[in-house]
Write a protein that holds these residues in place. Structure first.
Motif, PDB file in Angstrom:
ATOM      1  N   ILE A  23       0.718  -1.362  -0.048  1.00 33.64           N
ATOM      2  CA  ILE A  23      -0.124   0.093  -0.124  1.00 33.64           C
ATOM      3  C   ILE A  23       0.862   1.107  -0.023  1.00 33.64           C
ATOM      4  CG2 ILE A  23      -1.752   1.413   1.342  1.00 33.64           C
ATOM      5  CD1 ILE A  23      -2.892  -1.140   0.066  1.00 33.64           C
ATOM      6  N   ARG A  24       1.879   1.217   0.785  1.00 37.00           N
ATOM      7  CA  ARG A  24       2.885   2.370   0.878  1.00 37.00           C
ATOM      8  C   ARG A  24       3.557   2.602  -0.470  1.00 37.00           C
ATOM      9  NH1 ARG A  24       5.805   1.368   6.639  1.00 37.00           N
ATOM     10  NH2 ARG A  24       4.177   2.562   7.904  1.00 37.00           N
ATOM     11  N   GLU A  25       3.846   1.606  -1.019  1.00 38.18           N
ATOM     12  CA  GLU A  25       4.382   1.643  -2.494  1.00 38.18           C
ATOM     13  C   GLU A  25       3.362   2.218  -3.325  1.00 38.18           C
ATOM     14  OE1 GLU A  25       5.757  -2.264  -3.458  1.00 38.18           O
ATOM     15  OE2 GLU A  25       7.568  -2.039  -2.240  1.00 38.18           O
ATOM     16  N   LEU A  26       2.385   1.653  -3.391  1.00 38.17           N
ATOM     17  CA  LEU A  26       1.156   2.250  -4.380  1.00 38.17           C
ATOM     18  C   LEU A  26       1.040   3.595  -3.926  1.00 38.17           C
ATOM     19  CD1 LEU A  26      -1.576  -0.494  -4.274  1.00 38.17           C
ATOM     20  CD2 LEU A  26      -0.413   0.469  -6.303  1.00 38.17           C
ATOM     21  N   ILE A  27       0.967   4.060  -2.854  1.00 37.50           N
ATOM     22  CA  ILE A  27       0.527   5.604  -2.269  1.00 37.50           C
ATOM     23  C   ILE A  27       1.920   6.363  -3.001  1.00 37.50           C
ATOM     24  CG2 ILE A  27       0.745   7.143  -0.405  1.00 37.50           C
ATOM     25  CD1 ILE A  27      -0.749   4.999   1.143  1.00 37.50           C
ATOM     26  N   SER A  28       2.969   5.756  -2.803  1.00 37.71           N
ATOM     27  CA  SER A  28       4.261   6.604  -3.515  1.00 37.71           C
ATOM     28  C   SER A  28       4.263   6.482  -4.975  1.00 37.71           C
ATOM     29  CB  SER A  28       5.562   5.733  -2.999  1.00 37.71           C
ATOM     30  OG  SER A  28       6.653   6.440  -3.483  1.00 37.71           O
ATOM     31  N   GLU A  29       3.700   5.583  -5.624  1.00 36.34           N
ATOM     32  CA  GLU A  29       3.371   5.675  -6.944  1.00 36.34           C
ATOM     33  C   GLU A  29       2.298   6.694  -7.553  1.00 36.34           C
ATOM     34  OE1 GLU A  29       2.615   1.814  -8.505  1.00 36.34           O
ATOM     35  OE2 GLU A  29       4.663   1.089  -8.021  1.00 36.34           O
ATOM     36  N   ARG A  30       1.263   6.734  -6.447  1.00 36.12           N
ATOM     37  CA  ARG A  30       0.302   7.640  -6.853  1.00 36.12           C
ATOM     38  C   ARG A  30       0.531   9.066  -6.849  1.00 36.12           C
ATOM     39  NH1 ARG A  30      -0.533   3.669  -9.009  1.00 36.12           N
ATOM     40  NH2 ARG A  30      -2.107   1.979  -9.099  1.00 36.12           N
ATOM     41  N   GLU A  31       1.300   9.193  -5.655  1.00 36.89           N
ATOM     42  CA  GLU A  31       1.788  10.511  -5.452  1.00 36.89           C
ATOM     43  C   GLU A  31       2.663  11.078  -6.380  1.00 36.89           C
ATOM     44  OE1 GLU A  31       3.584  10.275  -1.488  1.00 36.89           O
ATOM     45  OE2 GLU A  31       1.442  10.961  -0.480  1.00 36.89           O
ATOM     46  N   LYS A  32       3.608  10.098  -6.841  1.00 39.18           N
ATOM     47  CA  LYS A  32       4.680  10.389  -8.121  1.00 39.18           C
ATOM     48  C   LYS A  32       3.802  10.838  -9.372  1.00 39.18           C
ATOM     49  CE  LYS A  32       8.720   7.955  -6.607  1.00 39.18           C
ATOM     50  NZ  LYS A  32       9.571   6.926  -6.870  1.00 39.18           N
ATOM     51  N   GLU A  33       2.677   9.992  -9.588  1.00 41.20           N
ATOM     52  CA  GLU A  33       1.833  10.123 -10.629  1.00 41.20           C
ATOM     53  C   GLU A  33       1.144  11.597 -10.569  1.00 41.20           C
ATOM     54  OE1 GLU A  33      -0.555   6.775 -10.868  1.00 41.20           O
ATOM     55  OE2 GLU A  33       0.978   5.403 -11.514  1.00 41.20           O
ATOM     56  N   ARG A  34       0.383  11.686  -9.437  1.00 40.23           N
ATOM     57  CA  ARG A  34      -0.114  13.169  -9.089  1.00 40.23           C
ATOM     58  C   ARG A  34       0.861  14.230  -9.437  1.00 40.23           C
ATOM     59  NH1 ARG A  34      -2.939  13.781  -3.459  1.00 40.23           N
ATOM     60  NH2 ARG A  34      -0.665  14.193  -2.753  1.00 40.23           N
ATOM     61  N   GLU A  35       1.858  14.118  -8.853  1.00 40.85           N
ATOM     62  CA  GLU A  35       2.745  15.449  -8.950  1.00 40.85           C
ATOM     63  C   GLU A  35       3.122  15.488 -10.370  1.00 40.85           C
ATOM     64  OE1 GLU A  35       5.046  18.226  -7.449  1.00 40.85           O
ATOM     65  OE2 GLU A  35       3.765  17.121  -6.470  1.00 40.85           O
ATOM     66  N   ASN A  36       3.494  14.342 -11.100  1.00 40.81           N
ATOM     67  CA  ASN A  36       3.498  14.537 -12.711  1.00 40.81           C
ATOM     68  C   ASN A  36       2.488  15.285 -13.199  1.00 40.81           C
ATOM     69  OD1 ASN A  36       6.146  13.291 -12.523  1.00 40.81           O
ATOM     70  ND2 ASN A  36       5.244  11.236 -12.866  1.00 40.81           N
ATOM     71  N   LEU A  37       1.332  14.964 -12.874  1.00 38.73           N
ATOM     72  CA  LEU A  37       0.045  15.386 -13.318  1.00 38.73           C
ATOM     73  C   LEU A  37       0.016  16.959 -13.111  1.00 38.73           C
ATOM     74  CD1 LEU A  37      -2.574  12.561 -12.720  1.00 38.73           C
ATOM     75  CD2 LEU A  37      -1.797  13.348 -14.989  1.00 38.73           C
ATOM     76  N   ARG A  38       0.577  17.221 -11.917  1.00 40.30           N
ATOM     77  CA  ARG A  38       0.336  18.605 -11.421  1.00 40.30           C
ATOM     78  C   ARG A  38       1.446  19.472 -12.054  1.00 40.30           C
ATOM     79  NH1 ARG A  38       0.069  17.678  -4.616  1.00 40.30           N
ATOM     80  NH2 ARG A  38      -2.306  17.442  -4.737  1.00 40.30           N
ATOM     81  N   ASN A  39       2.595  19.072 -12.204  1.00 37.32           N
ATOM     82  CA  ASN A  39       3.641  19.590 -13.084  1.00 37.32           C
ATOM     83  C   ASN A  39       3.140  19.788 -14.786  1.00 37.32           C
ATOM     84  OD1 ASN A  39       5.470  19.493 -11.258  1.00 37.32           O
ATOM     85  ND2 ASN A  39       6.337  17.596 -11.766  1.00 37.32           N
ATOM     86  N   GLU A  40       2.326  18.812 -15.165  1.00 32.32           N
ATOM     87  CA  GLU A  40       1.745  18.901 -16.530  1.00 32.32           C
ATOM     88  C   GLU A  40       0.822  19.896 -16.586  1.00 32.32           C
ATOM     89  OE1 GLU A  40      -0.103  16.335 -20.192  1.00 32.32           O
ATOM     90  OE2 GLU A  40       0.495  15.422 -18.379  1.00 32.32           O
ATOM     91  N   LEU A  41      -0.128  20.129 -15.517  1.00 34.76           N
ATOM     92  CA  LEU A  41      -1.147  21.076 -15.315  1.00 34.76           C
ATOM     93  C   LEU A  41      -0.609  22.534 -15.262  1.00 34.76           C
ATOM     94  CD1 LEU A  41      -4.091  21.862 -14.833  1.00 34.76           C
ATOM     95  CD2 LEU A  41      -3.738  21.294 -12.349  1.00 34.76           C
ATOM     96  N   ASN A  42       0.556  22.472 -14.541  1.00 38.19           N
ATOM     97  CA  ASN A  42       1.165  23.956 -14.523  1.00 38.19           C
ATOM     98  C   ASN A  42       1.622  24.374 -15.931  1.00 38.19           C
ATOM     99  OD1 ASN A  42       0.793  24.304 -11.680  1.00 38.19           O
ATOM    100  ND2 ASN A  42       2.771  23.219 -11.313  1.00 38.19           N
ATOM    101  N   LYS A  43       2.314  23.352 -16.641  1.00 40.43           N
ATOM    102  CA  LYS A  43       2.677  23.676 -17.959  1.00 40.43           C
ATOM    103  C   LYS A  43       1.597  24.231 -18.694  1.00 40.43           C
ATOM    104  CE  LYS A  43       6.605  20.945 -17.737  1.00 40.43           C
ATOM    105  NZ  LYS A  43       7.484  19.547 -18.451  1.00 40.43           N
TER     106      LYS A  43
END
Length: 333
Positions: A23-43
């Protein structure tokens, strides 16, 4: 029973700990995915802001082009109205005046021809005629005359006056013809100047404005096309922005669900760890009680042995009687 329970609890804790790690690994993966989405959103937001600025600039440019087009069209219409006025106003007026003058000159020429035919087509000297009339009148006044000569004199004077009148009429007609012809020539020149002015207005000013209008129309169409493309890009970026926001919200909801699941697993691990600790504590307590019972049994046995020795008359220490002698030896061993 205690060992089996401990093994089951340890197995369960291990299983739950594995799930916690996943679950922790999944949370880390999802947080990275969300951060990537946020970076793309800013762009996307930055690009959208740039596109909106470009769109506003193009709209201002289009407004400026339209205003310039309206000014040029007004100038064009003013020139066309001027040409119409020149053609239908002054030029038409000059044409009508020239037509009337030509008609009058024509009539005067016809009248002059008639008068010339009447006087025999010979040129008449008005000054000589006046001089001759004056001379005849003077001679008539100073010379004696008879009725026949008197009549001849008056007839001659009448003829001469007729010729003089005719000469004056012819002179006036010629003057009318000359003045009319000169005015027609002046009108012709003025009409030519007006025509040249109209040609210059048409070829230079009007055609130049028409060319500018065509250039501005092309520029306007180009700007409109750019605006359409920018609007399409803006709408595409807005859709992508909304899509990313939706995905981020979905990822956040998923992360929240995973964290809730993680809390539940941690709570369950803690529960089983408490159970394991309790099981181990219970096991130690049982072992301790068993050890104490064993010690008591050993003491009892030693005490009985000491009592038997005492009854046999053997020498027995107090510790032997109390069953402690053997324990001390065991302890020393």
């Amino acid at each position: 029973m205690s060992i089996i329970n401990e093994e089951e609890l340890e197995s369960k804790i291990k299983e739950l700990s594995g799930e916690v790690l996943k679950i922790r690994e999944l949370i880390s993966e999802r947080e990275k995915e969300r951060e990537n989405l946020r970076n793309e959103l800013n762009k996307v937001r930055e690009e959208l802001s740039a596109v909106i600025n470009q769109l506003n600039n193009k709209r201002n440019e289009l407004k400026s082009v339209k205003e310039e087009l309206n000014k040029l069209r007004k100038n064009r219409d003013d020139i066309i109205n001027t040409l119409r006025q020149l053609k239908g106003g002054r030029r038409a007026e000059l044409f009508q005046r020239a037509k009337e003058l030509i008609e009058k000159v024509k009539k005067y020429r016809e009248l002059l021809k008639m008068l010339n035919d009447l006087v025999g087509g010979k040129p008449i000297d008005k000054d000589k005629l006046r001089e001759l009339i004056d001379k005849l009148e003077f001679e008539h006044e100073i010379s004696p005359t008879d009725p026949e000569k008197e009549w001849e004199f008056f007839r001659t004077i009448q003829e001469l006056e007729k010729e003089l009148n005719a000469a004056e009429v012819i002179s006036r007609i010629k003057e009318y013809i000359s003045n009319g012809s000169q005015e027609v020539e002046n009108i012709r020149k003025e009409r030519m100047e007006l025509g040249q002015q109209m040609r210059e207005l048409y070829n230079n000013a009007l055609m130049n404005i028409k060319n500018q209008i065509q250039d501005l129309k092309k520029r306007r169409d180009s700007v409109v096309n750019e605006i359409v493309q920018l609007k399409s890009r803006r709408d595409s970026l807005k859709s992508r922005r909304d899509e990313l926001k939706t995905k981020i919200l979905s990822k956040s909801a998923e992360i929240k669900g995973l964290r809730d699941k993680l809390r539940e697993l941690n709570d369950e691990v803690n529960k089983y760890q408490l159970l394991l600790a309790a099981a181990r504590k219970s096991k130690n307590l049982v072992s301790k009680k068993q050890e104490e019972a064993k010690v008591k049994e050993e003491l009892k046995k030693k005490a009985e042995e000491g009592l038997q020795k005492l009854m046999k008359g053997e020498r027995v220490s107090l510790n032997d009687l109390l069953g402690l002698g053997g324990l001390e030896e065991d302890n020393e061993k």
